[in-house]
Write a protein that holds these residues in place. Structure first.
Motif, PDB file in Angstrom:
ATOM      1  N   ASN A 182     -22.478 -55.515  56.945  1.00 33.61           N
ATOM      2  CA  ASN A 182     -21.852 -56.335  58.126  1.00 33.61           C
ATOM      3  C   ASN A 182     -22.686 -57.841  58.577  1.00 33.61           C
ATOM      4  O   ASN A 182     -23.658 -57.051  58.596  1.00 33.61           O
ATOM      5  CB  ASN A 182     -21.077 -56.155  59.154  1.00 33.61           C
ATOM      6  CG  ASN A 182     -20.460 -57.559  60.386  1.00 33.61           C
ATOM      7  OD1 ASN A 182     -19.782 -58.321  59.417  1.00 33.61           O
ATOM      8  ND2 ASN A 182     -20.928 -57.562  61.151  1.00 33.61           N
ATOM      9  N   ARG A 183     -22.845 -58.842  58.501  1.00 32.26           N
ATOM     10  CA  ARG A 183     -23.906 -59.370  58.869  1.00 32.26           C
ATOM     11  C   ARG A 183     -24.475 -58.968  59.631  1.00 32.26           C
ATOM     12  O   ARG A 183     -26.284 -58.777  59.767  1.00 32.26           O
ATOM     13  CB  ARG A 183     -23.308 -60.789  58.991  1.00 32.26           C
ATOM     14  CG  ARG A 183     -24.707 -62.247  59.733  1.00 32.26           C
ATOM     15  CD  ARG A 183     -23.498 -63.015  59.483  1.00 32.26           C
ATOM     16  NE  ARG A 183     -22.731 -63.342  60.467  1.00 32.26           N
ATOM     17  CZ  ARG A 183     -21.826 -64.746  61.140  1.00 32.26           C
ATOM     18  NH1 ARG A 183     -22.461 -65.204  60.595  1.00 32.26           N
ATOM     19  NH2 ARG A 183     -21.183 -64.091  61.956  1.00 32.26           N
ATOM     20  N   THR A 184     -24.200 -58.590  60.900  1.00 35.39           N
ATOM     21  CA  THR A 184     -24.562 -57.872  61.956  1.00 35.39           C
ATOM     22  C   THR A 184     -24.615 -56.759  62.273  1.00 35.39           C
ATOM     23  O   THR A 184     -23.382 -55.434  62.400  1.00 35.39           O
ATOM     24  CB  THR A 184     -23.982 -58.379  63.756  1.00 35.39           C
ATOM     25  OG1 THR A 184     -23.608 -60.416  63.345  1.00 35.39           O
ATOM     26  CG2 THR A 184     -24.866 -57.863  64.840  1.00 35.39           C
ATOM     27  N   TRP A 231     -26.322 -55.579  55.230  1.00 32.71           N
ATOM     28  CA  TRP A 231     -25.670 -56.930  54.227  1.00 32.71           C
ATOM     29  C   TRP A 231     -26.330 -57.485  53.070  1.00 32.71           C
ATOM     30  O   TRP A 231     -25.925 -57.836  52.189  1.00 32.71           O
ATOM     31  CB  TRP A 231     -25.805 -57.953  55.542  1.00 32.71           C
ATOM     32  CG  TRP A 231     -24.659 -58.996  55.403  1.00 32.71           C
ATOM     33  CD1 TRP A 231     -25.349 -60.289  54.734  1.00 32.71           C
ATOM     34  CD2 TRP A 231     -23.773 -59.691  55.032  1.00 32.71           C
ATOM     35  NE1 TRP A 231     -24.524 -61.072  54.281  1.00 32.71           N
ATOM     36  CE2 TRP A 231     -22.847 -60.281  54.477  1.00 32.71           C
ATOM     37  CE3 TRP A 231     -22.316 -58.242  55.142  1.00 32.71           C
ATOM     38  CZ2 TRP A 231     -21.728 -61.435  54.369  1.00 32.71           C
ATOM     39  CZ3 TRP A 231     -20.992 -59.052  55.015  1.00 32.71           C
ATOM     40  CH2 TRP A 231     -21.087 -59.892  54.839  1.00 32.71           C
ATOM     41  N   GLY A 266     -14.496 -56.606  62.332  1.00 30.81           N
ATOM     42  CA  GLY A 266     -13.898 -57.459  63.123  1.00 30.81           C
ATOM     43  C   GLY A 266     -12.626 -56.071  62.882  1.00 30.81           C
ATOM     44  O   GLY A 266     -12.696 -54.911  62.420  1.00 30.81           O
ATOM     45  N   GLY A 267     -11.205 -56.822  63.954  1.00 29.45           N
ATOM     46  CA  GLY A 267     -10.094 -56.124  64.073  1.00 29.45           C
ATOM     47  C   GLY A 267      -9.681 -55.383  62.321  1.00 29.45           C
ATOM     48  O   GLY A 267      -9.287 -54.368  61.812  1.00 29.45           O
ATOM     49  N   ALA A 268     -10.177 -56.252  61.286  1.00 27.21           N
ATOM     50  CA  ALA A 268      -9.336 -56.502  59.882  1.00 27.21           C
ATOM     51  C   ALA A 268      -9.688 -55.146  59.093  1.00 27.21           C
ATOM     52  O   ALA A 268      -9.352 -54.748  58.635  1.00 27.21           O
ATOM     53  CB  ALA A 268      -9.290 -57.480  59.311  1.00 27.21           C
ATOM     54  N   ALA A 269     -11.365 -55.376  59.766  1.00 26.90           N
ATOM     55  CA  ALA A 269     -11.949 -54.742  58.556  1.00 26.90           C
ATOM     56  C   ALA A 269     -11.590 -52.924  59.396  1.00 26.90           C
ATOM     57  O   ALA A 269     -11.993 -51.763  58.700  1.00 26.90           O
ATOM     58  CB  ALA A 269     -14.348 -54.500  59.543  1.00 26.90           C
ATOM     59  N   GLY A 326     -17.577 -56.759  56.522  1.00 32.65           N
ATOM     60  CA  GLY A 326     -17.281 -57.598  58.252  1.00 32.65           C
ATOM     61  C   GLY A 326     -16.711 -56.175  59.110  1.00 32.65           C
ATOM     62  O   GLY A 326     -16.847 -54.797  58.071  1.00 32.65           O
ATOM     63  N   LYS A 380     -23.417 -54.163  64.743  1.00 34.21           N
ATOM     64  CA  LYS A 380     -21.668 -54.216  64.971  1.00 34.21           C
ATOM     65  C   LYS A 380     -21.277 -53.355  63.825  1.00 34.21           C
ATOM     66  O   LYS A 380     -20.036 -51.838  63.427  1.00 34.21           O
ATOM     67  CB  LYS A 380     -21.189 -55.528  64.884  1.00 34.21           C
ATOM     68  CG  LYS A 380     -19.877 -55.343  64.795  1.00 34.21           C
ATOM     69  CD  LYS A 380     -19.763 -57.223  65.504  1.00 34.21           C
ATOM     70  CE  LYS A 380     -17.912 -57.651  65.528  1.00 34.21           C
ATOM     71  NZ  LYS A 380     -17.671 -58.707  65.102  1.00 34.21           N
ATOM     72  N   THR A 419     -13.100 -59.130  54.460  1.00 30.98           N
ATOM     73  CA  THR A 419     -12.184 -59.331  56.086  1.00 30.98           C
ATOM     74  C   THR A 419     -13.178 -60.387  56.740  1.00 30.98           C
ATOM     75  O   THR A 419     -12.239 -60.357  57.734  1.00 30.98           O
ATOM     76  CB  THR A 419     -12.439 -58.319  56.828  1.00 30.98           C
ATOM     77  OG1 THR A 419     -13.010 -57.444  57.504  1.00 30.98           O
ATOM     78  CG2 THR A 419     -12.007 -56.795  55.971  1.00 30.98           C
ATOM     79  N   THR A 420     -14.072 -60.274  56.287  1.00 28.88           N
ATOM     80  CA  THR A 420     -14.599 -61.844  57.038  1.00 28.88           C
ATOM     81  C   THR A 420     -13.845 -62.985  56.559  1.00 28.88           C
ATOM     82  O   THR A 420     -13.233 -63.268  55.835  1.00 28.88           O
ATOM     83  CB  THR A 420     -16.680 -61.877  56.181  1.00 28.88           C
ATOM     84  OG1 THR A 420     -16.282 -62.748  55.183  1.00 28.88           O
ATOM     85  CG2 THR A 420     -17.251 -60.750  56.490  1.00 28.88           C
ATOM     86  N   PRO A 421     -14.287 -64.228  57.406  1.00 28.08           N
ATOM     87  CA  PRO A 421     -13.776 -65.677  57.254  1.00 28.08           C
ATOM     88  C   PRO A 421     -13.922 -66.185  55.774  1.00 28.08           C
ATOM     89  O   PRO A 421     -13.526 -67.476  55.554  1.00 28.08           O
ATOM     90  CB  PRO A 421     -13.588 -66.517  58.406  1.00 28.08           C
ATOM     91  CG  PRO A 421     -15.553 -65.539  58.943  1.00 28.08           C
ATOM     92  CD  PRO A 421     -15.172 -64.214  58.313  1.00 28.08           C
ATOM     93  N   LEU A 422     -14.905 -65.899  55.476  1.00 27.71           N
ATOM     94  CA  LEU A 422     -15.848 -66.597  54.489  1.00 27.71           C
ATOM     95  C   LEU A 422     -15.420 -66.628  53.170  1.00 27.71           C
ATOM     96  O   LEU A 422     -14.415 -65.789  52.357  1.00 27.71           O
ATOM     97  CB  LEU A 422     -17.347 -65.996  53.588  1.00 27.71           C
ATOM     98  CG  LEU A 422     -17.967 -65.680  54.518  1.00 27.71           C
ATOM     99  CD1 LEU A 422     -19.136 -64.425  53.821  1.00 27.71           C
ATOM    100  CD2 LEU A 422     -19.195 -66.696  54.220  1.00 27.71           C
ATOM    101  N   MET A 433     -15.019 -72.957  55.882  1.00 24.66           N
ATOM    102  CA  MET A 433     -16.007 -72.070  55.206  1.00 24.66           C
ATOM    103  C   MET A 433     -14.926 -71.453  53.201  1.00 24.66           C
ATOM    104  O   MET A 433     -15.215 -70.652  53.087  1.00 24.66           O
ATOM    105  CB  MET A 433     -14.998 -70.782  56.288  1.00 24.66           C
ATOM    106  CG  MET A 433     -15.560 -70.215  56.945  1.00 24.66           C
ATOM    107  SD  MET A 433     -17.045 -69.894  57.059  1.00 24.66           S
ATOM    108  CE  MET A 433     -17.454 -69.159  58.729  1.00 24.66           C
TER     109      MET A 433
END
Ligand code: ATR
Length: 268
Positions: free
Chosen positions: A148-150, A168, A126-129, A124, A153, A182-185, A191
């Motif tokens: 990360n998937r993207t 990824w 985002g902020g948590a990553a 991931g 980023k 840290t992803t929502p998976l 999910m």
């Protein structure tokens, strides 16, 4: 008047923070109250004035204010500056300070590991990553990478911290001793049945760490546990970021075991 504390965010969904901190205040006999304050972005400047005048003794800060709040503070910790986000506002005398206890929370459950993992893959961007990467570097893990998937980023985050970004599709190659999701998976809802890692791709003796705490045991953690890995639930990060906030606000330590029982009961 009890001392005022609270959480600001928008929209402010359900949060366990009021239950945690109010329990801590009561347990230590402190005359204080922690509220949930939904706050739209345009209202942040006026609210931060109130923090100084009322005064408000401490804040938890969540989306979308974690970056914007920095302009309203007198001092920001190196840790919060490094990740570009403040999740905690506290006073040091007359100085209004910003800290990021997500970083403290993410590493706290790993401090007792002996030996420390020699490599960490953060999934991931985002902020948590960001908190996880900063925390693992602070902990001294020699090889830290993100995936990360993207890809773009992920690369942006990796460049900010001077770590590698793994495509990824290649995230499970690399013999990672710590894998942190840290992803929502795996999160409850649509999910929940998903996982960012294949069940047969955990390294022997690896540590699987999920930032997701609802459900308490995600598919990722269940499969890691079945593969013989040590597992760390996102509840531990949530708990420890909260314990660190409480300490900054009150100078006191909440009872860790009691606080964990409270959160477990809230989630079950
Ligand atoms: P937070 O700030 O809480 O960490 P976020 O900024 O929404 O949350 O970040 C979520 C992360 O999970 C992102 O890195 C996102 O990947 P993208 O950058 O490609 O959007 C990742 N994520 C979300 N859904 C995902 C999915 N279905 N598969 C893989 N990664 C996913």
């Amino acid at each position: 008047m009890p001392r005022a504390y609270g959480i600001i965010g928008w929209p402010l969904g359900h949060t366990m923070s009021p239950a945690l901190h109010n329990w801590g205040f009561a347990e230590l006999g402190l005359d204080a109250r922690y509220e949930a304050w939904p706050l739209e972005p345009e209202d942040l400047p006026a609210f931060m004035e109130r923090v100084r005048t009322e005064p408000i003794h401490g804040l938890s800060v969540t989306i979308p204010h974690k970056r914007a709040v920095m302009a309203h503070l007198d001092r920001i910790s190196d840790r919060a500056l490094a990740i570009g986000a403040v999740n905690t506002v506290h006073w040091d005398g007359d100085t209004l300070c910003g800290e990021n206890t997500d970083v403290i929370g993410v590493v706290a459950p790993l401090r007792s590991l002996d030996p420390l993992p020699r490599s960490a893959m953060v999934l991931g961007a985002g902020g948590a990553a960001r908190a996880a990467v900063a925390g693992f570097l602070e902990l001294g893990i020699p090889r830290v990478a993100v995936s990360n998937r993207t890809q773009s980023k992920g690369e942006g985050l990796a460049a900010d911290f001077g770590v590698a970004c793994v495509p990824w599709d290649e995230r499970m190659d690399g013999g990672w001793e710590l894998v942190c999701n840290t992803t929502p998976l795996g999160m409850s809802g649509d999910m929940q049945e998903l996982t960012p890692w294949d069940a047969d791709r955990f390294e022997d003796g690896a540590v699987a760490y999920d930032i997701v705490y609802n459900p308490l045991e995600t598919r990722f953690l269940a499969e890691a546990g079945a593969a013989g890995c040590r597992t760390v639930s996102g509840l531990e990060m949530f708990l420890h970021q909260g314990l660190a906030q409480f300490r900054l606000w009150t100078g006191r330590d909440m009872d860790e075991a009691g606080a964990r029982r409270l959160l477990l009961a809230a989630l079950r």
